[in-house]
Write an enzyme that holds these catalytic residues in place. Structure first.
Site, PDB file in Angstrom:
ATOM      1  N   GLY A  24       0.837  -1.208   0.000  1.00  0.00           N
ATOM      2  CA  GLY A  24       0.000   0.000   0.000  1.00  0.00           C
ATOM      3  C   GLY A  24       0.860   1.241   0.000  1.00  0.00           C
ATOM      4  N   GLU A  53      -0.171   0.739  -6.154  1.00  0.00           N
ATOM      5  CA  GLU A  53       0.822   0.379  -5.146  1.00  0.00           C
ATOM      6  C   GLU A  53       1.112  -1.123  -5.164  1.00  0.00           C
ATOM      7  OE1 GLU A  53       2.746   1.949  -3.124  1.00  0.00           O
ATOM      8  OE2 GLU A  53       2.068   4.021  -3.386  1.00  0.00           O
ATOM      9  N   GLU A  57       4.811  -2.528  -5.888  1.00  0.00           N
ATOM     10  CA  GLU A  57       5.530  -3.178  -4.797  1.00  0.00           C
ATOM     11  C   GLU A  57       5.651  -4.688  -4.939  1.00  0.00           C
ATOM     12  OE1 GLU A  57       4.633  -0.026  -1.166  1.00  0.00           O
ATOM     13  OE2 GLU A  57       3.714  -2.007  -1.112  1.00  0.00           O
ATOM     14  N   PRO A  70      -6.086   7.606  16.110  1.00  0.00           N
ATOM     15  CA  PRO A  70      -4.922   8.492  16.327  1.00  0.00           C
ATOM     16  C   PRO A  70      -3.699   7.691  16.761  1.00  0.00           C
ATOM     17  CG  PRO A  70      -6.892   9.424  17.323  1.00  0.00           C
ATOM     18  CD  PRO A  70      -7.260   8.031  16.883  1.00  0.00           C
ATOM     19  N   GLU A 108      11.116  -6.628  -0.398  1.00  0.00           N
ATOM     20  CA  GLU A 108      10.811  -8.006  -0.770  1.00  0.00           C
ATOM     21  C   GLU A 108       9.300  -8.198  -0.738  1.00  0.00           C
ATOM     22  OE1 GLU A 108      11.911 -12.529   0.902  1.00  0.00           O
ATOM     23  OE2 GLU A 108      12.627 -10.723   1.928  1.00  0.00           O
TER      24      GLU A 108
END
Length: 269
Positions: A65, A81, A85, A102, A134
């Site tokens: 992500g 993404e 990746e 939060p 990886e």
């Protein structure tokens, strides 16, 4: 003042805004060849993870992500993404939920939108890229106890990740969890994985997602084994065939080879 004048005078910078990321839990079912043609292949549910190449959580395993770019939808970000990746390209996304607690990201106020996806076994070859050092598939085992405590076990070869969670609530078909031990997974991804897996199981129960694990044509036994693997249960063949009959249609093709009597191939209606 009309709407155009209002928008021209509106100052959006008056309000603090979080950064937005997209994360994706990609599942596949890996089949292992049997010792004999008389036996069925064994199957295990797998999850695609990346090992982070940058701080924070450098060298920790995480869901693929990243940050949503300007003029980009969250869905487009998730697909981009994952491709950057891992080299894997899902064809569809299932929204799971938003994560905005939060402190969930040490870099600051970051809200993440989580998606799940499924790919067939033959598309399971990942290659790490971009800021991922990886990419690899991990077998998944998730167990829930009667007291709400849960264990998440992810394994790739000698790499073993064990996380502990607590079920907080289960409403509207979605379960949420608190992390007791992240197992060295990055951010709050242990809870994300658990919640994505629960959503996947709910979908498999209604026969919605199980077709995505298989090629266009399949046997009813293969389809049953997918549901059993995802849900981690055993299903009576007669019950399964009765329930699945309204979702599939027989073709004029059958299986070949494998030392078994040919089986009819089906397609999703």
């Amino acid at each position: 003042m009309n709407e155009q004048e209002f928008l021209q005078s509106y100052d959006i910078t008056k309000y603090d805004r979080p950064s937005l990321t997209a994360d994706i839990a990609i599942f596949a079912i890996h089949r292992f060849a049997p010792d004999s043609y008389r036996h069925e292949p064994s199957r295990e549910l797998s999850l695609l993870l990346v090992r982070r190449g940058q701080h924070p959580f450098r060298d920790c395993w995480a869901l693929p992500g990243g940050f949503v770019q300007r003029e980009e939808s969250v869905e487009a970000c998730a697909l981009r993404e994952v491709a950057e990746e891992t080299g894997v390209q899902p064809s569809a996304l299932m929204p799971i939920g938003s994560y905005s607690k939060p402190g969930r990201d040490p870099r600051g106020w970051v809200v993440s939108e989580l998606f799940a996806s499924v790919i067939p076994d033959e598309d399971r070859l990942p290659v790490g890229g971009d800021d991922a050092a990886e990419a690899a598939w991990f077998s998944v085992r998730f167990d829930e106890a009667a007291d709400g405590s849960c264990s998440l076990r992810l394994q790739n070869g000698q790499t073993l990740i064990c996380a502990r969670l607590k079920l907080l609530q289960s409403r509207f078909g979605r379960s949420s969890f608190a992390i007791l031990d992240s197992g060295a997974l990055a951010f709050d991804h242990a809870a994300m994985i658990a919640e994505a897996l629960c959503a996947l199981r709910e979908s498999a129960k209604e026969f919605e997602v199980i077709f995505d694990f298989l090629p266009k044509r399949f046997t009813l036994t293969e389809l049953q084994r997918v549901q059993e693997t995802v849900m981690n249960v055993s299903v009576l063949p007669a019950n399964f065939r009765r329930k699945i009959s309204e979702y599939v249609v027989a073709t004029d093709e059958t299986t070949e080879g494998a030392g078994h009597r040919p089986a009819v191939l089906y397609e999703k209606k």
